[in-house]
Design a protein around this motif. Structure first.
Motif, PDB file in Angstrom:
ATOM      1  N   ILE A  65       0.842  -1.208   0.000  1.00  0.00           N
ATOM      2  CA  ILE A  65       0.000   0.000   0.000  1.00  0.00           C
ATOM      3  C   ILE A  65       0.877   1.257   0.000  1.00  0.00           C
ATOM      4  O   ILE A  65       0.587   2.231  -0.707  1.00  0.00           O
ATOM      5  N   ILE A  66       1.969   1.237   0.782  1.00  0.00           N
ATOM      6  CA  ILE A  66       2.883   2.385   0.826  1.00  0.00           C
ATOM      7  C   ILE A  66       3.512   2.602  -0.547  1.00  0.00           C
ATOM      8  O   ILE A  66       3.562   3.733  -1.049  1.00  0.00           O
ATOM      9  N   LEU A  67       3.971   1.526  -1.176  1.00  0.00           N
ATOM     10  CA  LEU A  67       4.611   1.633  -2.491  1.00  0.00           C
ATOM     11  C   LEU A  67       3.631   2.182  -3.521  1.00  0.00           C
ATOM     12  O   LEU A  67       3.969   3.057  -4.336  1.00  0.00           O
ATOM     13  N   PHE A  68       2.378   1.699  -3.482  1.00  0.00           N
ATOM     14  CA  PHE A  68       1.351   2.170  -4.427  1.00  0.00           C
ATOM     15  C   PHE A  68       1.059   3.655  -4.194  1.00  0.00           C
ATOM     16  O   PHE A  68       0.959   4.431  -5.147  1.00  0.00           O
ATOM     17  N   LYS A 108      -3.712   3.877 -15.398  1.00  0.00           N
ATOM     18  CA  LYS A 108      -3.375   4.268 -16.792  1.00  0.00           C
ATOM     19  C   LYS A 108      -2.245   5.295 -16.800  1.00  0.00           C
ATOM     20  O   LYS A 108      -1.406   5.303 -17.703  1.00  0.00           O
ATOM     21  N   ALA A 109      -2.229   6.181 -15.783  1.00  0.00           N
ATOM     22  CA  ALA A 109      -1.185   7.216 -15.706  1.00  0.00           C
ATOM     23  C   ALA A 109      -0.039   6.779 -14.793  1.00  0.00           C
ATOM     24  O   ALA A 109       0.673   7.614 -14.227  1.00  0.00           O
ATOM     25  N   TYR A 110       0.124   5.455 -14.615  1.00  0.00           N
ATOM     26  CA  TYR A 110       1.125   4.915 -13.667  1.00  0.00           C
ATOM     27  C   TYR A 110       2.531   5.303 -14.102  1.00  0.00           C
ATOM     28  O   TYR A 110       2.893   5.150 -15.282  1.00  0.00           O
ATOM     29  N   PRO A 111       3.363   5.810 -13.163  1.00  0.00           N
ATOM     30  CA  PRO A 111       4.717   6.234 -13.565  1.00  0.00           C
ATOM     31  C   PRO A 111       5.623   5.046 -13.892  1.00  0.00           C
ATOM     32  O   PRO A 111       5.341   3.907 -13.528  1.00  0.00           O
ATOM     33  N   GLN A 112       6.704   5.353 -14.562  1.00  0.00           N
ATOM     34  CA  GLN A 112       7.722   4.345 -14.872  1.00  0.00           C
ATOM     35  C   GLN A 112       8.321   3.810 -13.559  1.00  0.00           C
ATOM     36  O   GLN A 112       8.652   4.589 -12.668  1.00  0.00           O
ATOM     37  N   ILE A 113       8.433   2.476 -13.433  1.00  0.00           N
ATOM     38  CA  ILE A 113       8.953   1.890 -12.184  1.00  0.00           C
ATOM     39  C   ILE A 113      10.466   2.074 -12.118  1.00  0.00           C
ATOM     40  O   ILE A 113      11.194   1.686 -13.036  1.00  0.00           O
ATOM     41  N   SER A 114      10.900   2.700 -11.020  1.00  0.00           N
ATOM     42  CA  SER A 114      12.337   2.895 -10.806  1.00  0.00           C
ATOM     43  C   SER A 114      12.656   2.603  -9.337  1.00  0.00           C
ATOM     44  O   SER A 114      11.978   3.088  -8.443  1.00  0.00           O
ATOM     45  N   TRP A 115      13.703   1.796  -9.110  1.00  0.00           N
ATOM     46  CA  TRP A 115      14.085   1.438  -7.735  1.00  0.00           C
ATOM     47  C   TRP A 115      15.319   2.210  -7.272  1.00  0.00           C
ATOM     48  O   TRP A 115      15.835   1.971  -6.185  1.00  0.00           O
ATOM     49  N   SER A 116      15.802   3.132  -8.140  1.00  0.00           N
ATOM     50  CA  SER A 116      17.060   3.820  -7.808  1.00  0.00           C
ATOM     51  C   SER A 116      16.854   4.995  -6.846  1.00  0.00           C
ATOM     52  O   SER A 116      17.809   5.548  -6.327  1.00  0.00           O
ATOM     53  N   VAL A 117      15.593   5.370  -6.607  1.00  0.00           N
ATOM     54  CA  VAL A 117      15.305   6.498  -5.705  1.00  0.00           C
ATOM     55  C   VAL A 117      15.665   6.103  -4.266  1.00  0.00           C
ATOM     56  O   VAL A 117      15.402   4.979  -3.846  1.00  0.00           O
ATOM     57  N   GLY A 140      15.661   5.253  -0.530  1.00  0.00           N
ATOM     58  CA  GLY A 140      14.600   4.752   0.350  1.00  0.00           C
ATOM     59  C   GLY A 140      13.776   3.624  -0.250  1.00  0.00           C
ATOM     60  O   GLY A 140      13.193   2.826   0.486  1.00  0.00           O
ATOM     61  N   LEU A 141      13.728   3.549  -1.590  1.00  0.00           N
ATOM     62  CA  LEU A 141      12.907   2.492  -2.209  1.00  0.00           C
ATOM     63  C   LEU A 141      13.529   1.098  -2.114  1.00  0.00           C
ATOM     64  O   LEU A 141      12.798   0.121  -1.938  1.00  0.00           O
ATOM     65  N   PRO A 142      14.860   0.946  -2.215  1.00  0.00           N
ATOM     66  CA  PRO A 142      15.427  -0.408  -2.035  1.00  0.00           C
ATOM     67  C   PRO A 142      15.093  -1.017  -0.669  1.00  0.00           C
ATOM     68  O   PRO A 142      14.810  -2.211  -0.564  1.00  0.00           O
ATOM     69  N   ALA A 143      15.092  -0.184   0.384  1.00  0.00           N
ATOM     70  CA  ALA A 143      14.741  -0.680   1.733  1.00  0.00           C
ATOM     71  C   ALA A 143      13.285  -1.134   1.768  1.00  0.00           C
ATOM     72  O   ALA A 143      12.954  -2.179   2.344  1.00  0.00           O
ATOM     73  N   LEU A 144      12.415  -0.358   1.122  1.00  0.00           N
ATOM     74  CA  LEU A 144      10.990  -0.709   1.056  1.00  0.00           C
ATOM     75  C   LEU A 144      10.796  -2.016   0.295  1.00  0.00           C
ATOM     76  O   LEU A 144      10.011  -2.883   0.709  1.00  0.00           O
ATOM     77  N   ARG A 145      11.542  -2.174  -0.794  1.00  0.00           N
ATOM     78  CA  ARG A 145      11.446  -3.419  -1.581  1.00  0.00           C
ATOM     79  C   ARG A 145      11.917  -4.614  -0.745  1.00  0.00           C
ATOM     80  O   ARG A 145      11.310  -5.690  -0.796  1.00  0.00           O
ATOM     81  N   THR A 146      12.983  -4.429   0.041  1.00  0.00           N
ATOM     82  CA  THR A 146      13.489  -5.504   0.910  1.00  0.00           C
ATOM     83  C   THR A 146      12.410  -5.953   1.894  1.00  0.00           C
ATOM     84  O   THR A 146      12.172  -7.154   2.092  1.00  0.00           O
ATOM     85  N   ALA A 147      11.743  -4.951   2.533  1.00  0.00           N
ATOM     86  CA  ALA A 147      10.676  -5.266   3.502  1.00  0.00           C
ATOM     87  C   ALA A 147       9.533  -6.001   2.821  1.00  0.00           C
ATOM     88  O   ALA A 147       9.021  -7.011   3.338  1.00  0.00           O
ATOM     89  N   LEU A 148       9.135  -5.508   1.643  1.00  0.00           N
ATOM     90  CA  LEU A 148       8.005  -6.098   0.909  1.00  0.00           C
ATOM     91  C   LEU A 148       8.306  -7.547   0.521  1.00  0.00           C
ATOM     92  O   LEU A 148       7.537  -8.465   0.835  1.00  0.00           O
ATOM     93  N   VAL A 149       9.455  -7.746  -0.129  1.00  0.00           N
ATOM     94  CA  VAL A 149       9.809  -9.094  -0.609  1.00  0.00           C
ATOM     95  C   VAL A 149       9.998 -10.053   0.565  1.00  0.00           C
ATOM     96  O   VAL A 149       9.520 -11.197   0.543  1.00  0.00           O
ATOM     97  N   GLY A 150      10.665  -9.580   1.645  1.00  0.00           N
ATOM     98  CA  GLY A 150      10.886 -10.429   2.823  1.00  0.00           C
ATOM     99  C   GLY A 150       9.580 -10.897   3.442  1.00  0.00           C
ATOM    100  O   GLY A 150       9.386 -12.086   3.720  1.00  0.00           O
ATOM    101  N   CYS A 151       8.655  -9.953   3.655  1.00  0.00           N
ATOM    102  CA  CYS A 151       7.351 -10.299   4.268  1.00  0.00           C
ATOM    103  C   CYS A 151       6.552 -11.247   3.379  1.00  0.00           C
ATOM    104  O   CYS A 151       5.934 -12.196   3.866  1.00  0.00           O
ATOM    105  N   VAL A 152       6.581 -10.986   2.072  1.00  0.00           N
ATOM    106  CA  VAL A 152       5.798 -11.816   1.146  1.00  0.00           C
ATOM    107  C   VAL A 152       6.355 -13.241   1.093  1.00  0.00           C
ATOM    108  O   VAL A 152       5.598 -14.216   1.100  1.00  0.00           O
ATOM    109  N   ILE A 153       7.683 -13.371   1.088  1.00  0.00           N
ATOM    110  CA  ILE A 153       8.300 -14.717   1.047  1.00  0.00           C
ATOM    111  C   ILE A 153       7.944 -15.496   2.305  1.00  0.00           C
ATOM    112  O   ILE A 153       7.536 -16.658   2.246  1.00  0.00           O
TER     113      ILE A 153
END
Length: 515
Positions: free
Chosen positions: A352-355, A450-459, A461-474
């Motif tokens: 939800i935070i990422l969205f 439809k107006a969704y931005p291009q996905i970029s993980w280089s910003v 703070g986003l790599p940490a968020l991705r780590t939390a998301l992937v870890g919890c989902v696994i």
């Protein structure tokens, strides 16, 4: 010689090593405040690693305390038994994952990172101390540390009117709950003749089961129900969840709830044994109301955060089944479900935070057709919601089935039947979100997607968020298959806790006497 003996006595009384995990969190908190003084640039760079180090050390120290010899700390105001260690680990882990999700969100809002991390660590300290507090004074101080920090966090986005409104509502209701607890504690203090330890309270209640004791029970119960957001003490939850910053809501939904359940076990099971039938009846009513209202009202929600707020009220109802049972399996199921809930709920919040970072939206309708633009959020949110609904082979299914088995074995048939029916209701609204994301045709996608931005993980703070998301989902997806170590851990938490063992023994004696 005499002074040396006195020093040893003080050392035994203090037993400061019991709060080594909290000390690690406190050092991280102070370090965050010092770094924050050096400016925002230094804080953005150094605060995250300091928080990880503090919370990581706390979790390692908690693991080292597991099954260690029990001795009261700080002159009998704190006890690091297995129950306290298990719930403190859930609180610390929920903070660690919430912080991983927070950095980008806080930075984007323009709020100071160091200050935010320090307040969240202060709330963690309060929650961790509350899990092991064995004295009315230490319980109140821990409760207020957690509560005041939570009020500050709820209103942290000062520029957002909804955040300020959420903080004000939370403050008003929370202050009333604190006053109610204090009044109940003052009655207990009077009954003991001037003692504040829970042990003394338990002994006093066994000898004087008076109307005043019953009144104290009602006041204490109201505070516990407020902390775990049980109906009818839940009114603050939807508004606070909707208005507060989403990472804060993630922490409140797990960390604050875990501390509340630890308090319930410590005070109700440990002290109010003469009133066991009464508080179990009251909790049965609270559990049924929470399961029914939480899951039914969630059906009508259009905001993702409000839906998860009502879902969390329903989930608290499920956990209460274990509390009402009062058996070894019931207590173990409670501990297990809180650990399971940690991963599946925080995984959903990470999505939800990422969205919201990418679109600025929180509406369920705006998720329509998301799978075309963002497969990671779609997959992660789908798996976490299925787990919250209790669909096999997800981790949530094993957590729920353990609770229902414990309830059925203890003849709590009404609770289990209500739990099963409301679980089916919850599956409907969870799956409707998944259907919204997956089934829509490309032309039916929402304008936001439809107006969704291009996905970029280089910003930042986003790599940490991705780590939390992937870890919890696994963990949520695979944890069900590997759930046996979790079962063992939950059982050990009950075995290594004297008050729970005492309650189980007296319950089995009572059933034998009736038999």
């Amino acid at each position: 010689m005499g002074s040396g003996a006195g020093t040893v006595g003080i050392d035994l009384q203090l037993n400061a090593s019991a709060i080594a995990p909290e000390a690690a969190v406190l050092i991280a908190l102070l370090a965050c405040l010092l770094v924050d003084l050096a400016g925002e640039k230094a804080a953005t760079r150094w605060v995250p690693p300091l928080c990880y180090a503090g919370l990581g050390s706390a979790l390692v120290l908690l693991a080292l305390q597991w099954n260690s010899s029990l001795s009261p700390s700080f002159v009998g105001t704190f006890l690091a038994d297995n129950l306290a260690i298990a719930f403190r680990a859930v609180v610390a882990a929920s903070t660690l994952i919430s912080l991983l999700m927070s950095w980008r969100y806080v930075e984007r809002s323009g709020s100071p990172v160091g200050e935010y991390a320090a307040i969240l660590l202060a709330a963690t300290l309060g929650g961790m101390f509350l899990c092991g507090a064995t004295d009315l004074v230490s319980i109140f101080v821990s409760l207020e540390t957690l509560s005041v920090s939570s009020y500050l966090l709820s209103g942290y986005m000062k520029r957002d009117a909804r955040s300020s409104e959420a903080a004000l509502k939370y403050l008003l209701v929370g202050s009333a709950a604190a006053a109610v607890f204090l009044y109940g504690a003052s009655l207990l203090y009077g009954l003991t003749g001037g003692e504040t330890s829970l042990e003394a309270v338990g002994l006093a209640l066994q000898t004087s089961a008076s109307p005043v004791s019953a009144l104290a029970l009602v006041f204490v119960l109201a505070t516990v129900a407020f902390k775990i957001a049980a109906v009818p003490f839940h009114q603050w939850t939807p508004d606070v969840y909707e208005g507060s910053p989403t990472p804060v809501v993630a922490f409140l939904s797990v960390g604050s709830k875990a501390a509340g359940f630890a308090l319930a076990l410590r005070i109700l099971v440990g002290c109010f044994e003469p009133f066991e039938a009464q508080w179990k009846l009251l909790f049965t009513v609270l559990a049924i109301l929470s399961m029914v209202l939480g899951n039914v009202v969630a059906l009508a929600q259009t905001s993702m955060k409000r839906m998860l707020a009502y879902s969390s009220i329903g989930q608290a109802g499920f956990v209460m089944i274990g509390l009402v049972c009062g058996t070894a399996d019931g207590f173990a199921a409670m501990v297990l479900y809180m650990a399971v809930y940690l991963f599946m709920n925080l995984g959903a919040f990470a999505c939800i935070i990422l969205f919201s970072l990418r679109t600025g939206s929180d509406r369920i309708a705006d998720y329509a057709g998301l799978y075309q633009k963002d497969p990671l959020i779609t997959l992660g949110l789908s798996l976490c919601l299925l787990s919250l609904g209790g669909i096999p082979p997800m981790l949530g299914f094993f957590g729920k089935i353990y609770l229902f088995f414990a309830g059925w074995a203890d003849h709590q048939y009404l609770l289990v039947v209500v739990g099963l029916i409301t679980s089916v209701v919850s599956i409907y609204y969870y799956i409707s979100v998944i259907k919204m994301m997956v089934v829509k045709e490309p032309q039916e996608a929402s304008d936001v997607v439809k107006a969704y931005p291009q996905i970029s993980w280089s910003v930042a703070g986003l790599p940490a968020l991705r780590t939390a998301l992937v870890g919890c989902v696994i963990v949520t997806a695979v944890g069900g298959i590997l759930s046996n170590p979790l079962f063992t851990w939950a059982s050990d938490a009950v075995t290594g806790t004297p008050i729970l063992q005492q309650a189980i023994a007296s319950a089995s004696e009572a059933s034998l006497a009736l038999g």
